[in-house]
Design a protein around this motif. Structure first.
Motif, PDB file in Angstrom:
ATOM      1  N   ARG A   1       0.822  -1.210   0.000  1.00  0.00           N
ATOM      2  CA  ARG A   1       0.000   0.000   0.000  1.00  0.00           C
ATOM      3  C   ARG A   1       0.854   1.258   0.000  1.00  0.00           C
ATOM      4  O   ARG A   1       0.434   2.293  -0.509  1.00  0.00           O
ATOM      5  CB  ARG A   1      -0.967  -0.020   1.178  1.00  0.00           C
TER       6      ARG A   1
ATOM      7  N   ALA B   1       1.857   1.620  -3.545  1.00  0.00           N
ATOM      8  CA  ALA B   1       0.722   2.130  -4.315  1.00  0.00           C
ATOM      9  C   ALA B   1       0.460   3.605  -4.034  1.00  0.00           C
ATOM     10  O   ALA B   1      -0.066   4.315  -4.884  1.00  0.00           O
ATOM     11  CB  ALA B   1      -0.525   1.319  -3.983  1.00  0.00           C
TER      12      ALA B   1
ATOM     13  N   PHE C   1      -1.209   4.570  -1.124  1.00  0.00           N
ATOM     14  CA  PHE C   1      -2.376   4.707  -0.250  1.00  0.00           C
ATOM     15  C   PHE C   1      -1.964   4.992   1.190  1.00  0.00           C
ATOM     16  O   PHE C   1      -2.756   5.463   1.993  1.00  0.00           O
ATOM     17  CB  PHE C   1      -3.232   3.436  -0.280  1.00  0.00           C
TER      18      PHE C   1
ATOM     19  N   GLU D   1       0.734  11.113  -6.194  1.00  0.00           N
ATOM     20  CA  GLU D   1      -0.576  10.498  -5.945  1.00  0.00           C
ATOM     21  C   GLU D   1      -0.589   9.087  -6.549  1.00  0.00           C
ATOM     22  O   GLU D   1       0.133   8.835  -7.529  1.00  0.00           O
ATOM     23  CB  GLU D   1      -1.679  11.331  -6.610  1.00  0.00           C
ATOM     24  N   PRO D   2      -1.426   8.200  -5.992  1.00  0.00           N
ATOM     25  CA  PRO D   2      -1.467   6.822  -6.521  1.00  0.00           C
ATOM     26  C   PRO D   2      -1.662   6.780  -8.034  1.00  0.00           C
ATOM     27  O   PRO D   2      -1.028   5.986  -8.730  1.00  0.00           O
ATOM     28  CB  PRO D   2      -2.682   6.220  -5.808  1.00  0.00           C
ATOM     29  N   GLY D   3      -2.510   7.665  -8.548  1.00  0.00           N
ATOM     30  CA  GLY D   3      -2.826   7.649  -9.963  1.00  0.00           C
ATOM     31  C   GLY D   3      -1.678   8.115 -10.844  1.00  0.00           C
ATOM     32  O   GLY D   3      -1.709   7.953 -12.062  1.00  0.00           O
TER      33      GLY D   3
ATOM     34  N   LEU E   1       0.930   2.687 -11.945  1.00  0.00           N
ATOM     35  CA  LEU E   1       0.758   1.375 -11.345  1.00  0.00           C
ATOM     36  C   LEU E   1      -0.612   0.835 -11.702  1.00  0.00           C
ATOM     37  O   LEU E   1      -1.524   1.586 -12.016  1.00  0.00           O
ATOM     38  CB  LEU E   1       0.820   1.482  -9.821  1.00  0.00           C
ATOM     39  N   GLY E   2      -0.724  -0.481 -11.626  1.00  0.00           N
ATOM     40  CA  GLY E   2      -2.039  -1.094 -11.694  1.00  0.00           C
ATOM     41  C   GLY E   2      -2.194  -1.931 -10.450  1.00  0.00           C
ATOM     42  O   GLY E   2      -1.221  -2.518  -9.991  1.00  0.00           O
ATOM     43  N   MET E   3      -3.408  -1.945  -9.904  1.00  0.00           N
ATOM     44  CA  MET E   3      -3.548  -2.727  -8.679  1.00  0.00           C
ATOM     45  C   MET E   3      -4.768  -3.623  -8.762  1.00  0.00           C
ATOM     46  O   MET E   3      -5.827  -3.210  -9.232  1.00  0.00           O
ATOM     47  CB  MET E   3      -3.659  -1.792  -7.472  1.00  0.00           C
TER      48      MET E   3
ATOM     49  N   PHE F   1      -7.135  -5.898  -6.280  1.00  0.00           N
ATOM     50  CA  PHE F   1      -7.408  -6.041  -4.852  1.00  0.00           C
ATOM     51  C   PHE F   1      -7.984  -7.411  -4.534  1.00  0.00           C
ATOM     52  O   PHE F   1      -8.581  -8.065  -5.382  1.00  0.00           O
ATOM     53  CB  PHE F   1      -8.418  -4.982  -4.407  1.00  0.00           C
ATOM     54  N   GLN F   2      -7.842  -7.768  -3.265  1.00  0.00           N
ATOM     55  CA  GLN F   2      -8.385  -9.036  -2.793  1.00  0.00           C
ATOM     56  C   GLN F   2      -9.896  -9.098  -3.034  1.00  0.00           C
ATOM     57  O   GLN F   2     -10.441 -10.103  -3.450  1.00  0.00           O
ATOM     58  CB  GLN F   2      -8.082  -9.188  -1.307  1.00  0.00           C
ATOM     59  N   SER F   3     -10.563  -7.962  -2.766  1.00  0.00           N
ATOM     60  CA  SER F   3     -12.025  -7.934  -2.896  1.00  0.00           C
ATOM     61  C   SER F   3     -12.459  -7.615  -4.325  1.00  0.00           C
ATOM     62  O   SER F   3     -13.621  -7.348  -4.569  1.00  0.00           O
ATOM     63  CB  SER F   3     -12.583  -6.887  -1.955  1.00  0.00           C
TER      64      SER F   3
ATOM     65  N   ALA G   1     -12.801  -5.150  -5.845  1.00  0.00           N
ATOM     66  CA  ALA G   1     -13.072  -3.707  -5.821  1.00  0.00           C
ATOM     67  C   ALA G   1     -13.605  -3.193  -7.149  1.00  0.00           C
ATOM     68  O   ALA G   1     -13.233  -2.123  -7.616  1.00  0.00           O
ATOM     69  CB  ALA G   1     -11.818  -2.931  -5.399  1.00  0.00           C
TER      70      ALA G   1
ATOM     71  N   LEU H   1       0.465  -4.342  -9.017  1.00  0.00           N
ATOM     72  CA  LEU H   1       0.436  -4.681  -7.607  1.00  0.00           C
ATOM     73  C   LEU H   1      -0.762  -5.587  -7.381  1.00  0.00           C
ATOM     74  O   LEU H   1      -1.880  -5.243  -7.753  1.00  0.00           O
ATOM     75  CB  LEU H   1       0.290  -3.420  -6.740  1.00  0.00           C
TER      76      LEU H   1
ATOM     77  N   ASP I   1      -2.799  -7.628  -4.481  1.00  0.00           N
ATOM     78  CA  ASP I   1      -2.938  -7.811  -3.041  1.00  0.00           C
ATOM     79  C   ASP I   1      -3.836  -9.013  -2.763  1.00  0.00           C
ATOM     80  O   ASP I   1      -5.052  -8.894  -2.812  1.00  0.00           O
ATOM     81  CB  ASP I   1      -3.534  -6.547  -2.425  1.00  0.00           C
TER      82      ASP I   1
ATOM     83  N   GLU J   1     -11.547   0.065  -0.746  1.00  0.00           N
ATOM     84  CA  GLU J   1     -10.790  -0.453  -1.889  1.00  0.00           C
ATOM     85  C   GLU J   1     -11.398  -0.009  -3.208  1.00  0.00           C
ATOM     86  O   GLU J   1     -10.684   0.180  -4.182  1.00  0.00           O
ATOM     87  CB  GLU J   1     -10.728  -1.983  -1.826  1.00  0.00           C
ATOM     88  N   VAL J   2     -12.715   0.167  -3.228  1.00  0.00           N
ATOM     89  CA  VAL J   2     -13.366   0.611  -4.458  1.00  0.00           C
ATOM     90  C   VAL J   2     -12.901   2.024  -4.798  1.00  0.00           C
ATOM     91  O   VAL J   2     -12.610   2.344  -5.946  1.00  0.00           O
ATOM     92  CB  VAL J   2     -14.900   0.539  -4.313  1.00  0.00           C
TER      93      VAL J   2
ATOM     94  N   GLN K   1     -10.068   3.319  -3.751  1.00  0.00           N
ATOM     95  CA  GLN K   1      -8.637   3.260  -4.082  1.00  0.00           C
ATOM     96  C   GLN K   1      -8.434   2.755  -5.501  1.00  0.00           C
ATOM     97  O   GLN K   1      -7.539   3.222  -6.194  1.00  0.00           O
ATOM     98  CB  GLN K   1      -7.921   2.364  -3.068  1.00  0.00           C
ATOM     99  N   ALA K   2      -9.299   1.822  -5.906  1.00  0.00           N
ATOM    100  CA  ALA K   2      -9.213   1.329  -7.283  1.00  0.00           C
ATOM    101  C   ALA K   2      -9.396   2.489  -8.255  1.00  0.00           C
ATOM    102  O   ALA K   2      -8.666   2.614  -9.240  1.00  0.00           O
ATOM    103  CB  ALA K   2     -10.262   0.248  -7.522  1.00  0.00           C
TER     104      ALA K   2
ATOM    105  N   MET L   1      -8.828   5.631  -7.654  1.00  0.00           N
ATOM    106  CA  MET L   1      -7.723   6.582  -7.572  1.00  0.00           C
ATOM    107  C   MET L   1      -6.477   6.089  -8.293  1.00  0.00           C
ATOM    108  O   MET L   1      -5.779   6.870  -8.930  1.00  0.00           O
ATOM    109  CB  MET L   1      -7.428   6.911  -6.113  1.00  0.00           C
ATOM    110  N   ILE L   2      -6.239   4.781  -8.173  1.00  0.00           N
ATOM    111  CA  ILE L   2      -5.021   4.273  -8.825  1.00  0.00           C
ATOM    112  C   ILE L   2      -5.215   4.230 -10.346  1.00  0.00           C
ATOM    113  O   ILE L   2      -4.263   4.214 -11.112  1.00  0.00           O
ATOM    114  CB  ILE L   2      -4.610   2.898  -8.258  1.00  0.00           C
ATOM    115  N   LEU L   3      -6.487   4.253 -10.782  1.00  0.00           N
ATOM    116  CA  LEU L   3      -6.769   4.326 -12.217  1.00  0.00           C
ATOM    117  C   LEU L   3      -6.722   5.769 -12.711  1.00  0.00           C
ATOM    118  O   LEU L   3      -7.034   6.040 -13.866  1.00  0.00           O
ATOM    119  CB  LEU L   3      -8.130   3.706 -12.526  1.00  0.00           C
ATOM    120  N   GLY L   4      -6.380   6.679 -11.813  1.00  0.00           N
ATOM    121  CA  GLY L   4      -6.128   8.047 -12.256  1.00  0.00           C
ATOM    122  C   GLY L   4      -7.204   9.055 -11.903  1.00  0.00           C
ATOM    123  O   GLY L   4      -7.130  10.213 -12.321  1.00  0.00           O
ATOM    124  N   ALA L   5      -8.211   8.651 -11.129  1.00  0.00           N
ATOM    125  CA  ALA L   5      -9.256   9.604 -10.762  1.00  0.00           C
ATOM    126  C   ALA L   5      -8.806  10.428  -9.561  1.00  0.00           C
ATOM    127  O   ALA L   5      -8.151   9.908  -8.661  1.00  0.00           O
ATOM    128  CB  ALA L   5     -10.546   8.864 -10.422  1.00  0.00           C
TER     129      ALA L   5
END
Lengths: 359, 293
Positions: A48, A51, A53, A72-74, A78-80, A82-84, A86, A157, A159, B184-185, B187-188, B190-194
């Motif tokens: 994290r 990433a 976060f 910022e993460p974006g 990176l591509g992430m 998630f376990q869930s 998301a 990434l 998780d 996580e939703v 964060q998903a 945000m990591i995609l650039g939003a």
């Protein structure tokens, strides 16, 4: 290109919890690195931080030489996954996949084409108009992969991406992840608590424990040359037999002794200090027969088809486990001699540190 | 001899429905009485034995309350209190404004609490506890403040007091919905650039919309029917519907039940209309924590 360097990375939560302690690690471009360890070992926190976060309490994260702590993460390319999974539950599968390119302000025309390409790549083209709620666990995971793939990140990434799937599907998806890594040649950082996933997927494994790196190495190194009792115990299924006892020295010979047996150790262990210790040997390195260092009754026979596990209650905390090929004719209650292959013995100090090398 | 399972079940069901029916009658009777009274002519309002279904149903009550019509040409005896349209307008402005403010600010605050812990659990609890103070305790000092600040008897004065008193509910309710949206939703996204705002707009808002709508209606009902604060903080200029309603039963006007009932029906209708419009969200929103996944 994505070479990721972590330098003295540290994360504290509040005043008392140190999740990651001064971790330094370099992840090479195109490498498949698996971070593995029990829950709470700091592997997810590390991911994290990569990433973006979590902000590191101290230390530096560099990607291709440039410090990215403040990005910022974006903005980290990176591509992430998630376990869930998301997934965005209110958007269709196509809209989910399209999200990244849309944020990058790519033309709708191009976007639609890319969505189709990526969907075909992970074999979910038939799901594009469905809602995530209508997808099964495996399908959801593929959608999550597609959503990440479409942005063409330098680093993936992951998780614990497979831990919410059932065993069969997990094997299938594991192969899928492996295939993607080989096709794309990108850097993969994969977090799991499952040693089997780590062994099968990784170029290199990082074993973490209590916020620190315990060992870094190829799967083979980790398996055959663990640096500590912790690593030895964590890898392998069934796990290594660990027999507590004392290390004794007489006339230059090193002997391992406990209530049931005494085993004279090969010369490689001659440097061992006398005192309490643990002897380790993997189940496949025990041979059973008419005689051996230990003579015990079979406590339980567990046929697995290809081979059979024999459990011996030798008075220790856990049963001693031996593997024999094929379907065994042994029955519970039979008394057998157990032989320890000397070159496959491991010896651990009271502190868990490995002593000497036999093989 | 023990009862058979099937028989036990039947007895249980009969008991259950008996209780439910009795409860329904208790709840529904006042509503029936108000509606029925609103169609009764004068002499049936107090009749004994009571008149359940009017013998001579009339629309006079409605006409009298909501229009200039009066069946008594020469008397203007209740003209003095006929400002229902003004009261309706006031109520609409005050309730809608304060509810929008409360839900808007409440949601922003709740997002902060949910994601950044800007308020500790204790603070959140205190926020709710604060609201447990009976309004009567604060209304006297408040009216003093209001008279000094020139807020007494103004629309803005009531908007402020309703906004502040319902904010804790708004924070608590919306927080429970935001908590349901997995981090996580976000964060998903945000990591995609939003960006953070884009994420809230595209991901969080659609997922909590039903919850926000439910919160909105809940608070709207609170402010729409609030009486005590409205009575004391307004005098003659800004009368809201609940206060207007009370004027039909006073020492000077007498008890004009039929007219009051006609007004009461009018007071309820806007809420019913809003409820019908947003019923899709209500079912989802009031079943707390049922975000679409």
């Amino acid at each position: 290109m994505a070479r990721i360097e972590l330098q003295n990375l540290r994360k504290e939560f509040g005043r008392s919890v140190v999740a990651v302690k001064d971790l330094s690690l370099t992840i090479e471009d195109g490498e498949f690195l698996v971070m593995v360890g029990p829950s709470g070992c700091g592997k997810t926190t590390t991911l994290r931080m990569i990433a973006g976060f979590e902000d590191p309490s101290s230390g530096e994260i560099r990607m291709d030489g440039a410090t990215v702590n403040e990005l910022e993460p974006g903005d980290r390319n990176l591509g992430m996954v998630f376990q869930s999974h998301a997934l965005f539950p209110h958007k269709t599968v196509a809209q989910n996949i399209e999200f990244g390119p849309r944020m990058q302000k790519i033309e709708p025309e191009t976007r639609r084409r890319r969505v189709r390409e990526v969907a075909e790549m992970v074999r979910i083209a038939h799901l594009l108009d469905k809602m995530p709620g209508q997808c099964s666990g495996g399908e959801s995971q593929r959608v999550a992969l597609a959503r990440t793939l479409i942005t063409e990140p330098d680093t993936f990434l992951l998780d614990e991406p497979l831990s919410s799937l059932d065993a069969k599907l997990r094997r299938e998806m594991r192969a899928e992840v492996d295939r993607l890594h080989q096709e794309l040649g990108k850097t993969f950082i994969y977090v799991t608590h499952d040693q089997e996933e780590a062994m099968t997927l990784a170029d290199r494994i990082v074993v973490m424990r209590a916020g620190e790196i315990e060992q870094v190495g190829t799967p083979l190194e980790i398996y055959s040359d663990p640096v500590s009792l912790f690593v030895a115990d964590f890898f392998g299924s069934p796990s290594m037999n660990l027999i507590p006892g004392t290390i004794e020295k007489s006339d230059g010979d090193v002997v391992f002794r406990n209530a049931r047996t005494s085993i004279s150790l090969p010369p490689a262990f001659s440097g061992a200090e006398p005192g309490p210790g643990t002897l380790g040997i993997r189940p496949e390195h025990l041979t059973v027969g008419t005689e051996g260092e230990l003579v015990e009754k079979i406590h339980l026979v567990e046929p697995l088809g290809k081979d059979t596990l024999l459990y011996f209650d030798y008075g220790g905390e856990d049963d001693l486990i031996a593997i024999v090929d094929g379907v065994s004719s042994y029955r519970a209650g039979t008394e057998l001699g157990i032989r320890f292959t000397p070159e496959h013995l491991f010896l651990f100090h009271e502190s868990g540190r490995r002593i000497g090398r036999a093989g | 001899m023990a009862m058979s399972r099937a028989r036990k079940k039947t007895v249980f069901e009969v008991g259950r429905y008996t209780i439910l029916v009795i409860w329904l009658l208790i709840v529904a009777f006042p509503m029936f009485w108000v509606i029925s009274t609103s169609f009764k002519p004068d002499h049936e309002w107090f009749a004994w034995p009571p008149v359940y279904w009017s013998q001579e149903p009339t629309l006079n009550n409605y006409l009298n309350v909501w229009t200039d019509y009066s069946e008594y040409e020469d008397t203007q005896y209740i003209k003095s209190l006929q400002k229902p349209w003004i009261a309706l307008r006031n109520s609409l402005i005050i309730s809608l404004t304060s509810t929008f403010l409360a839900v808007g600010f409440g949601a922003i605050l709740a997002y902060g609490v949910s994601r950044y812990r800007i308020l500790s659990e204790t603070r959140m609890f205190q926020l709710l506890m604060l609201r447990m103070v009976p309004p009567i305790v604060v209304v006297a000092p408040l009216s003093l403040y209001y008279s000094t600040l020139g807020l007494l008897d103004t629309v803005i004065g009531l908007v402020i007091v309703y906004f502040l008193t319902t904010l804790p509910y708004a924070v608590w309710m919306t927080k429970s919905f935001i908590d349901e949206v997995p981090r996580e939703v976000e964060q998903a996204a945000m990591i995609l650039g939003a960006s953070r705002w884009r994420t809230i707009w595209e991901v969080v808002l659609p997922l909590v919309r039903s919850g926000l709508v439910a919160t909105f209606l809940f608070i709207l009902i609170l402010t729409w029917s609030e009486y005590l604060l409205a009575l004391i903080l307004s005098k003659t200029e800004v009368v809201t519907l609940p206060v207007e309603l009370s004027k039909y039963e006073g020492s000077t006007e007498g008890r004009v039940y039929g007219r009051q009932a006609a007004l009461a029906v009018g007071v309820t209708i806007p809420l019913v209309i809003i409820g019908v419009f947003i019923r899709k969200h209500l079912a989802r929103g009031f079943s707390f924590g049922m975000v679409r996944r």
